[in-house]
Scaffold this motif. Structure first.
Motif, PDB file in Angstrom:
ATOM      1  N   GLU A 148      19.801  19.324 -11.059  1.00  0.00           N
ATOM      2  CA  GLU A 148      18.846  19.024  -9.983  1.00  0.00           C
ATOM      3  C   GLU A 148      17.475  19.410 -10.536  1.00  0.00           C
ATOM      4  O   GLU A 148      17.239  20.590 -10.841  1.00  0.00           O
ATOM      5  N   GLU A 171      11.922   6.713  -7.287  1.00  0.00           N
ATOM      6  CA  GLU A 171      12.465   5.767  -6.298  1.00  0.00           C
ATOM      7  C   GLU A 171      12.865   4.467  -6.994  1.00  0.00           C
ATOM      8  O   GLU A 171      13.957   3.956  -6.804  1.00  0.00           O
ATOM      9  N   PRO A 176      18.255  10.108  -8.127  1.00  0.00           N
ATOM     10  CA  PRO A 176      18.387  10.905  -6.902  1.00  0.00           C
ATOM     11  C   PRO A 176      18.150  12.395  -7.130  1.00  0.00           C
ATOM     12  O   PRO A 176      17.866  13.119  -6.193  1.00  0.00           O
ATOM     13  N   TYR A 179      13.228  16.185  -7.512  1.00  0.00           N
ATOM     14  CA  TYR A 179      12.626  16.738  -6.287  1.00  0.00           C
ATOM     15  C   TYR A 179      11.239  17.291  -6.607  1.00  0.00           C
ATOM     16  O   TYR A 179      10.927  17.581  -7.759  1.00  0.00           O
ATOM     17  N   GLU A 306       9.363  10.443   5.470  1.00  0.00           N
ATOM     18  CA  GLU A 306      10.220   9.425   4.828  1.00  0.00           C
ATOM     19  C   GLU A 306      10.764   9.909   3.487  1.00  0.00           C
ATOM     20  O   GLU A 306      11.773   9.404   2.992  1.00  0.00           O
ATOM     21  N   GLY A 309      13.807  13.847   1.699  1.00  0.00           N
ATOM     22  CA  GLY A 309      14.970  14.035   0.829  1.00  0.00           C
ATOM     23  C   GLY A 309      14.586  14.487  -0.572  1.00  0.00           C
ATOM     24  O   GLY A 309      15.425  14.967  -1.328  1.00  0.00           O
ATOM     25  N   ARG A 310      13.324  14.306  -0.926  1.00  0.00           N
ATOM     26  CA  ARG A 310      12.866  14.723  -2.258  1.00  0.00           C
ATOM     27  C   ARG A 310      12.124  16.062  -2.205  1.00  0.00           C
ATOM     28  O   ARG A 310      11.566  16.503  -3.198  1.00  0.00           O
ATOM     29  N   ASP A 311      12.088  16.650  -1.029  1.00  0.00           N
ATOM     30  CA  ASP A 311      11.313  17.882  -0.845  1.00  0.00           C
ATOM     31  C   ASP A 311      12.172  19.091  -1.236  1.00  0.00           C
ATOM     32  O   ASP A 311      13.132  19.440  -0.545  1.00  0.00           O
ATOM     33  N   ARG A 314      12.897  21.870   1.267  1.00  0.00           N
ATOM     34  CA  ARG A 314      13.964  21.623   2.256  1.00  0.00           C
ATOM     35  C   ARG A 314      15.342  21.642   1.618  1.00  0.00           C
ATOM     36  O   ARG A 314      16.293  22.163   2.166  1.00  0.00           O
ATOM     37  N   ARG A 315      15.433  21.051   0.439  1.00  0.00           N
ATOM     38  CA  ARG A 315      16.731  20.891  -0.217  1.00  0.00           C
ATOM     39  C   ARG A 315      17.263  22.228  -0.734  1.00  0.00           C
ATOM     40  O   ARG A 315      18.452  22.481  -0.709  1.00  0.00           O
TER      41      ARG A 315
END
Ligand code: SF4
Ligand code: SF4
Length: 376
Positions: A148, A171, A176, A179, A306, A309-311, A314-315
């Motif tokens: 990751e 993107e 995926p 981050y 939006e 998910g890449r933050d 948060r992840r």
């Protein structure tokens, strides 16, 4: 930090280094400084906001050549220096997560957090990758799908578009595992705080050349309009610096204030549309904490919902203990223009580039490093 925006037409750089012209201009600037001092009843204080200006003013000898007439104050313009201790600690905590590889620019890895540095974490086995461009971190993430990859985004309006472009690339390529931990900062809101404070006396600004390239010099009009302060966008060669100083001292000498562009070969009124639209697409303004200055509303960039998910925040939520600033380090006061590096008791004693105590001695754009290397 990578520096952008050079863009000199060939030969132009040399013209702006012409020693004979520079000597002439220096005399003119000195004479304007005397006039400005007469009008103000004291030495004019001019803040350079950009770290590269800080270095250039020291390296070219201009700070010393004007020292008896103008107080040149360094401001919060080094992205590594202004990164808050708590943000650094969060980055160190991210580096310690076993599944995470952190990616960053070179200077950051030596900056002391409360309990460690990224360099030390790397020596202990953490995966800390140094890239010149955030796009390279995307490529690395694509080649290492089992990791990751968290890009540690520090920097101002100059760097943030390149980071936004890396998100776009991730993107497009469908990566995926890339981050962003966003510790980006915006310059105009923090300047507002500095000029509103009674304790930092600033009579005029040299505006950051590369930031002005992105956001345009009109973005600084509020300085003249709301605070009556002259300001000049300027470049990094000796004559650029002198042209900027001339512009603001002229105004201080005759008592008017406007924001002028002394770097037209690179800076435009409205800035760089493509960079601004990339910023707009991926980020929204948020509050951010600055070393020595504290929280400034609207001075940071967080990822738009939006792209949540890449933050990385948060992840990979990380707990960090109460931050501890190195004892005796006065980087905070330096970054708000209250002191100069030699006024820190650790300067050139316990704190040197080989063993820095604070970030201002680490970063190549840091004021303490610039004074240490060139003002000795
Ligand atoms: S304008 Fe910003 S990015 Fe460019 S050199 Fe100055 S501080 Fe660094
Ligand atoms: S000399 Fe070192 S300790 Fe002092 S303000 Fe500069 S970086 Fe911080």
């Amino acid at each position: 930090m990578p520096r952008e925006g050079g863009g000199l037409p060939s030969g132009a750089g040399e013209r702006y280094r012409d020693p004979r012209l520079a000597q002439k201009m220096l005399e003119r600037v000195r004479s304007l400084a005397r006039k400005a001092a007469e009008r103000l009843g004291r030495q004019p204080a001019i803040m350079e906001v950009c770290g590269t200006h800080t270095v250039a003013l020291s390296r070219t000898g201009l700070r010393a050549a004007l020292g008896d007439l103008v107080e040149l104050k360094s401001g919060p313009g080094c992205p590594v220096c202004v990164t808050d201790q708590a943000e650094l600690d969060a980055m160190l905590a991210l580096a310690r997560l076993p599944q995470v590889a952190v990616a960053t620019f070179g200077d950051l890895i030596r900056v002391p957090g409360s309990f460690s540095t990224l360099e030390k974490e790397r020596a202990r086995g953490a995966e800390v990758l140094v890239f010149y461009s955030p796009a390279d971190a995307v490529t690395w993430a694509k080649e290492h799908p089992d990791r990751e990859v968290v890009f540690l985004g520090v920097g101002f309006e100059t760097t943030a578009p390149a980071v936004a472009a890396s998100l776009e690339l991730a993107e497009q390529l469908g990566v995926p595992n890339f981050y962003l931990y966003s510790a980006h900062k915006l310059i105009p809101p923090v300047m507002r705080v500095l000029v509103s404070e009674a304790r930092s006396r600033i009579d005029a600004f040299l505006l950051p050349g590369h930031v002005s390239t992105i956001i345009g010099h009109r973005a600084f009009d509020f300085l003249a309009r709301e605070y009556g302060l002259p300001a000049a966008a300027t470049g990094f060669e000796p004559l650029d610096l002198l042209l900027g100083l001339e512009a603001v001292l002229e105004q201080l000498a005759d008592g008017h204030a406007e924001v002028v562009n002394r770097y037209p070969r690179v800076v435009r009124e409205e800035g760089n549309r493509r960079a601004l639209s990339l910023l707009e697409r991926y980020f929204e303004p948020t509050g951010a904490s600055w070393r020595g200055i504290g929280r400034v509303e609207g001075s940071g960039l967080s990822l738009r919902p939006e792209f949540a998910g890449r933050d990385a925040a948060r992840r990979f939520p990380v707990e960090v203990p109460e931050p501890r600033v190195p004892a005796g380090c006065r980087c905070g006061e330096l970054l708000r223009g209250s002191i100069r590096p030699p006024e820190c008791p650790l300067f050139a004693r316990r704190c040197r580039p080989e063993h820095p105590v604070g970030p201002c001695m680490v970063s190549s754009e840091g004021a303490c490093a610039a004074y240490y290397l060139y003002e000795g």
